[in-house]
Design an enzyme around this catalytic site. Structure first.
Site: not given
Ligand code: AMP
Length: 140
Positions: A102, A104
């Site tokens: 993903h 950001h």
């Molecule tokens: P990373 O730390 O780069 O893997 O980012 C994962 C992101 O996913 C974090 O910023 C979380 O806040 C986000 N996240 C986890 N679960 C959900 C969800 N159900 N809906 C939206 N964002 C999520």
């Protein structure tokens, strides 16, 4: 983190878990982060199941690459933010918590206080000469 198991993002893609969707096409899905660093913090994911960038297929990468700029433009237009960070973590030690690739998109406003740790030091030119040649050869 386990790259082989279904992640929470699979459940979002299947509709099992709700999300604030902002974009969807055949190969890409984008939604608001549930714990935003700033208003409009968005996650952009390929529908292809892949934990990190190095494993993504060319087709999925191409779709992701063409969706990103238009999603960035829409977020900037709607939020009014003039600056943003595009961040992509690969692997647990690199800060990745969800093993589904993903990006950001994090808008930065004049009042924003979020920061990213970044402690650079000057390049070692002798190592860089070897390193750049080795990576260049790998990509030939
Ligand atoms: P990373 O730390 O780069 O893997 O980012 C994962 C992101 O996913 C974090 O910023 C979380 O806040 C986000 N996240 C986890 N679960 C959900 C969800 N159900 N809906 C939206 N964002 C999520």
């Amino acid at each position: 983190m386990n790259g082989n198991s279904k992640t929470i993002f699979n459940s979002i893609l299947s509709g099992e878990i709700p999300s604030h969707k902002i974009y969807e096409d055949e190969s890409v899905y984008a939604f608001l982060d549930i714990n935003p660093l700033s208003r409009g913090h968005t996650l952009v994911i390929p529908k292809e199941e892949c934990p990190t960038m190095d494993g993504l297929s060319e087709n999925a990468a191409s779709s992701l690459g063409s969706a990103l700029p238009k999603i960035c433009r829409a977020i900037m237009k709607v939020t009014g933010a003039k600056n943003y960070n595009l961040i992509q973590n690969n692997g647990e030690k690199a800060g990745q918590t969800v093993p589904h690739l993903h990006f950001h998109i994090i808008p930065r406003y004049p009042e924003s206080t979020h920061s990213f740790i970044w402690n650079p030091s000057p390049i070692d030119h002798s190592d860089a000469t070897e390193l750049s040649k080795a990576i260049f050869r790998e990509l030939e």
